[in-house]
Design a protein around this motif. Structure first.
Motif, PDB file in Angstrom:
ATOM      1  N   GLU A   2     -14.145 -31.548 -15.898  1.00  0.00           N
ATOM      2  CA  GLU A   2     -13.047 -32.001 -15.057  1.00  0.00           C
ATOM      3  C   GLU A   2     -11.876 -31.023 -15.129  1.00  0.00           C
ATOM      4  OE1 GLU A   2     -10.050 -35.751 -15.150  1.00  0.00           O
ATOM      5  OE2 GLU A   2     -12.193 -36.195 -15.266  1.00  0.00           O
ATOM      6  N   GLU A   3     -11.319 -30.711 -13.991  1.00  0.00           N
ATOM      7  CA  GLU A   3     -10.219 -29.766 -13.931  1.00  0.00           C
ATOM      8  C   GLU A   3      -8.970 -30.377 -14.554  1.00  0.00           C
ATOM      9  OE1 GLU A   3      -7.753 -27.139 -10.604  1.00  0.00           O
ATOM     10  OE2 GLU A   3      -9.415 -28.456 -10.010  1.00  0.00           O
ATOM     11  N   GLU A   4      -8.268 -29.592 -15.377  1.00  0.00           N
ATOM     12  CA  GLU A   4      -7.050 -30.059 -16.009  1.00  0.00           C
ATOM     13  C   GLU A   4      -5.952 -30.259 -14.970  1.00  0.00           C
ATOM     14  OE1 GLU A   4      -5.750 -27.642 -19.174  1.00  0.00           O
ATOM     15  OE2 GLU A   4      -7.590 -27.858 -20.362  1.00  0.00           O
ATOM     16  N   LEU A   5      -5.066 -31.185 -15.291  1.00  0.00           N
ATOM     17  CA  LEU A   5      -3.942 -31.418 -14.399  1.00  0.00           C
ATOM     18  C   LEU A   5      -3.048 -30.181 -14.363  1.00  0.00           C
ATOM     19  CD1 LEU A   5      -2.941 -35.065 -15.351  1.00  0.00           C
ATOM     20  CD2 LEU A   5      -4.085 -34.302 -13.277  1.00  0.00           C
ATOM     21  N   PRO A   6      -2.498 -29.849 -13.219  1.00  0.00           N
ATOM     22  CA  PRO A   6      -1.628 -28.668 -13.150  1.00  0.00           C
ATOM     23  C   PRO A   6      -0.314 -28.913 -13.876  1.00  0.00           C
ATOM     24  CG  PRO A   6      -1.570 -29.852 -11.088  1.00  0.00           C
ATOM     25  CD  PRO A   6      -2.648 -30.504 -11.912  1.00  0.00           C
ATOM     26  N   THR A   7       0.177 -27.905 -14.535  1.00  0.00           N
ATOM     27  CA  THR A   7       1.502 -27.954 -15.148  1.00  0.00           C
ATOM     28  C   THR A   7       2.530 -27.223 -14.297  1.00  0.00           C
ATOM     29  OG1 THR A   7       0.999 -25.975 -16.445  1.00  0.00           O
ATOM     30  CG2 THR A   7       0.554 -28.111 -17.467  1.00  0.00           C
ATOM     31  N   GLU A   8       2.077 -26.503 -13.254  1.00  0.00           N
ATOM     32  CA  GLU A   8       2.968 -25.827 -12.327  1.00  0.00           C
ATOM     33  C   GLU A   8       2.460 -26.040 -10.901  1.00  0.00           C
ATOM     34  OE1 GLU A   8       3.467 -21.708 -13.113  1.00  0.00           O
ATOM     35  OE2 GLU A   8       4.608 -22.004 -14.963  1.00  0.00           O
ATOM     36  N   ILE A   9       3.380 -26.136  -9.975  1.00  0.00           N
ATOM     37  CA  ILE A   9       3.045 -26.209  -8.559  1.00  0.00           C
ATOM     38  C   ILE A   9       3.924 -25.200  -7.824  1.00  0.00           C
ATOM     39  CG2 ILE A   9       3.053 -27.626  -6.475  1.00  0.00           C
ATOM     40  CD1 ILE A   9       2.513 -30.061  -8.157  1.00  0.00           C
ATOM     41  N   SER A  10       3.286 -24.255  -7.182  1.00  0.00           N
ATOM     42  CA  SER A  10       4.008 -23.245  -6.400  1.00  0.00           C
ATOM     43  C   SER A  10       3.950 -23.629  -4.928  1.00  0.00           C
ATOM     44  CB  SER A  10       3.391 -21.857  -6.601  1.00  0.00           C
ATOM     45  OG  SER A  10       3.551 -21.423  -7.934  1.00  0.00           O
ATOM     46  N   VAL A  11       5.090 -23.642  -4.287  1.00  0.00           N
ATOM     47  CA  VAL A  11       5.175 -24.048  -2.878  1.00  0.00           C
ATOM     48  C   VAL A  11       5.867 -22.948  -2.081  1.00  0.00           C
ATOM     49  CG1 VAL A  11       5.186 -26.490  -3.447  1.00  0.00           C
ATOM     50  CG2 VAL A  11       7.347 -25.285  -3.236  1.00  0.00           C
ATOM     51  N   LEU A  12       5.556 -22.901  -0.803  1.00  0.00           N
ATOM     52  CA  LEU A  12       6.120 -21.880   0.087  1.00  0.00           C
ATOM     53  C   LEU A  12       6.322 -22.478   1.461  1.00  0.00           C
ATOM     54  CD1 LEU A  12       5.077 -18.179   0.417  1.00  0.00           C
ATOM     55  CD2 LEU A  12       5.061 -19.607   2.459  1.00  0.00           C
ATOM     56  N   THR A  13       7.429 -22.147   2.087  1.00  0.00           N
ATOM     57  CA  THR A  13       7.690 -22.563   3.468  1.00  0.00           C
ATOM     58  C   THR A  13       8.064 -21.339   4.282  1.00  0.00           C
ATOM     59  OG1 THR A  13       9.058 -23.954   4.915  1.00  0.00           O
ATOM     60  CG2 THR A  13      10.091 -23.140   2.914  1.00  0.00           C
ATOM     61  N   LEU A  14       7.544 -21.265   5.515  1.00  0.00           N
ATOM     62  CA  LEU A  14       7.786 -20.098   6.373  1.00  0.00           C
ATOM     63  C   LEU A  14       7.772 -20.506   7.838  1.00  0.00           C
ATOM     64  CD1 LEU A  14       8.057 -17.010   6.875  1.00  0.00           C
ATOM     65  CD2 LEU A  14       5.546 -16.928   6.903  1.00  0.00           C
ATOM     66  N   ASN A  15       8.821 -20.128   8.552  1.00  0.00           N
ATOM     67  CA  ASN A  15       8.837 -20.219  10.007  1.00  0.00           C
ATOM     68  C   ASN A  15       8.163 -18.953  10.535  1.00  0.00           C
ATOM     69  OD1 ASN A  15       9.585 -19.888  12.768  1.00  0.00           O
ATOM     70  ND2 ASN A  15      11.315 -21.270  12.485  1.00  0.00           N
ATOM     71  N   CYS A  16       6.987 -19.096  11.167  1.00  0.00           N
ATOM     72  CA  CYS A  16       6.156 -17.945  11.540  1.00  0.00           C
ATOM     73  C   CYS A  16       6.588 -17.270  12.834  1.00  0.00           C
ATOM     74  CB  CYS A  16       4.701 -18.388  11.687  1.00  0.00           C
ATOM     75  SG  CYS A  16       3.976 -19.061  10.201  1.00  0.00           S
ATOM     76  N   TRP A  17       7.440 -17.910  13.624  1.00  0.00           N
ATOM     77  CA  TRP A  17       7.822 -17.380  14.937  1.00  0.00           C
ATOM     78  C   TRP A  17       6.561 -17.057  15.738  1.00  0.00           C
ATOM     79  CZ3 TRP A  17       9.478 -12.061  16.921  1.00  0.00           C
ATOM     80  CH2 TRP A  17      10.167 -12.184  18.130  1.00  0.00           C
ATOM     81  N   GLY A  18       5.774 -18.104  15.983  1.00  0.00           N
ATOM     82  CA  GLY A  18       4.496 -17.913  16.654  1.00  0.00           C
ATOM     83  C   GLY A  18       4.428 -18.583  18.006  1.00  0.00           C
ATOM     84  N   LEU A  19       5.447 -18.406  18.844  1.00  0.00           N
ATOM     85  CA  LEU A  19       5.456 -19.017  20.171  1.00  0.00           C
ATOM     86  C   LEU A  19       4.550 -18.222  21.107  1.00  0.00           C
ATOM     87  CD1 LEU A  19       8.414 -19.531  18.812  1.00  0.00           C
ATOM     88  CD2 LEU A  19       9.010 -20.336  21.083  1.00  0.00           C
ATOM     89  N   LYS A  20       3.616 -18.905  21.710  1.00  0.00           N
ATOM     90  CA  LYS A  20       2.670 -18.251  22.615  1.00  0.00           C
ATOM     91  C   LYS A  20       3.403 -17.714  23.844  1.00  0.00           C
ATOM     92  CE  LYS A  20      -1.955 -18.982  24.510  1.00  0.00           C
ATOM     93  NZ  LYS A  20      -3.053 -19.958  24.704  1.00  0.00           N
ATOM     94  N   TYR A  21       3.067 -16.473  24.216  1.00  0.00           N
ATOM     95  CA  TYR A  21       3.629 -15.769  25.374  1.00  0.00           C
ATOM     96  C   TYR A  21       5.088 -15.352  25.187  1.00  0.00           C
ATOM     97  CZ  TYR A  21      -0.426 -18.026  27.541  1.00  0.00           C
ATOM     98  OH  TYR A  21      -1.684 -18.483  27.828  1.00  0.00           O
ATOM     99  N   ILE A  22       5.738 -15.786  24.128  1.00  0.00           N
ATOM    100  CA  ILE A  22       7.164 -15.498  23.950  1.00  0.00           C
ATOM    101  C   ILE A  22       7.400 -14.589  22.739  1.00  0.00           C
ATOM    102  CG2 ILE A  22       9.435 -16.512  23.502  1.00  0.00           C
ATOM    103  CD1 ILE A  22       8.525 -18.981  25.034  1.00  0.00           C
ATOM    104  N   SER A  23       6.838 -14.966  21.591  1.00  0.00           N
ATOM    105  CA  SER A  23       7.051 -14.190  20.372  1.00  0.00           C
ATOM    106  C   SER A  23       6.312 -12.856  20.458  1.00  0.00           C
ATOM    107  CB  SER A  23       6.572 -14.970  19.150  1.00  0.00           C
ATOM    108  OG  SER A  23       7.269 -16.190  19.030  1.00  0.00           O
ATOM    109  N   LYS A  24       6.985 -11.802  20.119  1.00  0.00           N
ATOM    110  CA  LYS A  24       6.406 -10.462  20.207  1.00  0.00           C
ATOM    111  C   LYS A  24       5.428 -10.208  19.053  1.00  0.00           C
ATOM    112  CE  LYS A  24      10.469  -8.562  22.527  1.00  0.00           C
ATOM    113  NZ  LYS A  24      11.558  -7.562  22.468  1.00  0.00           N
ATOM    114  N   LEU A  25       4.325  -9.529  19.375  1.00  0.00           N
ATOM    115  CA  LEU A  25       3.320  -9.131  18.376  1.00  0.00           C
ATOM    116  C   LEU A  25       2.855 -10.332  17.558  1.00  0.00           C
ATOM    117  CD1 LEU A  25       5.117  -5.880  17.150  1.00  0.00           C
ATOM    118  CD2 LEU A  25       3.356  -6.053  18.893  1.00  0.00           C
ATOM    119  N   ARG A  26       2.702 -11.456  18.223  1.00  0.00           N
ATOM    120  CA  ARG A  26       2.424 -12.702  17.534  1.00  0.00           C
ATOM    121  C   ARG A  26       1.121 -12.661  16.726  1.00  0.00           C
ATOM    122  NH1 ARG A  26       0.219 -15.581  21.136  1.00  0.00           N
ATOM    123  NH2 ARG A  26      -1.686 -16.110  19.993  1.00  0.00           N
TER     124      ARG A  26
END
Length: 557
Positions: A2-26
């Protein structure tokens, strides 16, 4: 095994700017975002993406991160989708897309907020077998401001969205789960929207936990000017202020002429770290709670937070998005347990049972005397008030505890632990701090201003419909008396186009603006109710909350 419970949690948030037809080099940019997530160090356990609008881009990121983030959810909303996605190392047990009740206008087509159905993407993620080994993740991208200052047309929307978010976070925290709120909130620190979230939900702004003196917005913001601090450099804004948006390091904020110097085969353009940064600000946040300390035998505290994903595309030379990422690491902080505590086996199941300590190995290691009362209080007083220190963890640098620590705890130690447990339970029952009365008044003033504007719009568009209906009838009558066919054609064309426009305005008046006014009624009632609760809690006479049908309520609406 059984996998041990994590003692650390790493989180990340990112606005990708992924608008179709609008964002450049999407496509190229989002493909590289997936590659960078896959090789990130430390490896993220939970990732929240905003403005990832196409499933092709989402699948591209999933393919590249499938070995470290095997679970994921792309959220669907409105006509074009909310652009929200959550990736996870652990299984997603449940997911829900909550639509905001106030969310832009269909008439603001080129702004698009209404058409993407902005809201909150939630995921219940299980990281262990216990009933409380759950992270509830809330990912959002609130309404864009477009204007600033008194001319901000959507400040009421963002405040209402912050209010709805706070209710979701509070509900998850009351279930005893670790709560994470991630995303592009389109607000600056300590703004009204920021204070609504941290006052009405037991969560903290992770950046301000470790950087309590960080900026309140761009250097030209009045609140920041009032602090009389030197204008920050680009490096300082990233490192200390968490300015992941609008800074000079991001190539998408450069002038067009400078952006044209980037591309395949062209030399890399660098930005000096001491470049003055007037516009850089923090719009992307990681709010977090501690979890159920009494059930888990400890809680989660923030250890590290920084701005990430600042690298450029290896071939195109541009930044990967018009925002940088925000990354944080939460670490589990055990609390001391008294000698009379139930054994882990007695806590594993049954009605009313609580989870065993987060890690039996940590419990066995002893070292509880190293955690003082302040550290225990830090776990519950507004989630986490400080990052853990080396002495805060179970065990010592030598790899274990002494025999006295394990087997020979004296009565004084037991008494101290009992006091800490009692204080911990007392803190867990304290409600979060409430906003001052002036903040509720500000929210009510926003509501009333927006109500007046919506009522005006509803009236004007209703009249527009009836006016064009009258014009159409007049044109149809005039056709009978038209001496030439081309005159009849013009009359029919004008009447048809006018009636179409009038019908659209009539439907907006009847359906959209009416529904917004209904949502504003609900929102106002909740704010008045919260203000009454705050007044009662502060010793002031409670303010009566108006019900539907009250004379004052009818006059207001």
């Amino acid at each position: 095994m059984e996998e041990e419970l994590p003692t650390e949690i790493s989180v990340l948030t990112l606005n990708c700017w992924g608008l179709k037809y609008i964002s450049k080099l999407r496509r190229e940019r989002l493909d590289e975002i997936g590659r960078q997530l896959a090789i990130a160090d430390p490896q993220p356990h939970i990732v929240a993406l905003q403005e990832c609008f196409t499933q092709d881009d989402y699948r591209s990121i999933r393919r590249q991160t499938r070995f470290i983030l095997p679970y994921g959810k792309f959220y669907h909303s409105a006509a074009f989708g909310g652009g929200l996605a959550i990736l996870s190392r652990w299984p997603i047990e449940e997911s829900t897309m909550f639509r905001y009740s106030l969310n832009g206008r269909p008439t603001a087509f080129w702004r698009g907020d209404w058409y993407v159905g902005k809201g909150v993407a939630s995921a219940k993620i299980r990281y262990g077998p216990g009933p409380k080994h759950i992270v509830e993740v809330f990912n959002t991208h609130t309404h864009s401001p477009y204007e600033h200052g008194p001319k901000d047309s959507y400040v009421c929307h963002r405040t209402a969205q912050a209010w709805e978010m706070s209710k979701l976070l509070r509900g998850a925290a009351e279930r005893g789960h670790l709560v994470l709120a991630l995303g592009d909130f389109n607000m600056v620190p300590l703004s009204l929207q920021h204070r609504v979230i941290t006052a009405h939900a037991p969560v903290r702004d992770s950046w301000r936990v470790l950087h309590p003196d960080s900026s309140l917005g761009p250097a030209d913001l009045p609140a920041e000017k009032a602090r009389r601090r030197p204008i920050p450099t680009a490096e300082f804004n990233l490192r200390e202020n968490g300015a992941a948006s609008d800074g000079p390091y991001n190539t998408w904020r450069w002038p067009k002429a400078q952006q044209k110097l980037l591309g395949p085969g062209k030399s890399e353009l660098t930005v000096a770290p001491d470049t003055i940064d007037i516009r850089g600000k923090r719009l992307d946040y990681i709010f977090a709670s501690t979890g159920d300390v009494s059930a888990l035998g400890g809680g989660w505290v923030v250890r590290r937070i920084n701005v990430g994903m600042t690298m450029r595309h290896p071939e195109l030379g541009c930044s990967l998005s018009d925002h940088f990422a925000v990354e944080a690491t939460l670490v589990f902080q055990p609390v001391p347990s008294s000698s009379s505590s139930p054994s882990p086996s007695s806590l594993s199941s049954g009605a009313g049972a609580v989870d065993p300590p987060h890690s039996e190995k940590e419990t066995a290691a002893g070292g509880g005397d190293d955690i003082d009362t302040n550290n225990v209080a830090a776990l519950h007083n507004g989630t986490y008030l400080q990052s853990p220190t080396a002495s805060s963890f179970r065990g010592s640098s030598s790899g274990g505890a002494s025999k006295t620590s394990l087997d020979g705890r004296d009565n004084a130690h037991i008494h101290t632990h009992t006091q800490q447990q009692q204080q911990l339970l007392a803190l867990s029952k304290q409600p979060p701090p409430l906003l001052p009365s002036s903040s509720y008044d500000e929210m009510l003033a926003q509501i009333h201003f927006y109500v007046r504007r919506e009522r005006s719009q509803r009236t004007w568009r209703g009249r527009h419909f009836f006016a064009w209906l009258a014009v159409t009838i007049g044109c149809l009558v005039a056709v009978w008396f038209s001496p030439h066919n081309y005159v009849s054609f013009i009359l029919m064309l004008v009447s048809s186009l006018g009636l179409t426009a009038g019908t659209i305005d009539g439907l907006l008046s009847l359906l959209f603006f009416r529904s917004e006014l209904q949502a504003l009624k609900e929102y106002e009632w909740e704010i008045r109710n919260a203000k009454a609760a705050a007044a009662a809690g502060g010793g002031e006479p409670p303010v009566p909350v108006l019900e539907d049908g009250d004379d004052l309520d009818d006059r207001e609406w």
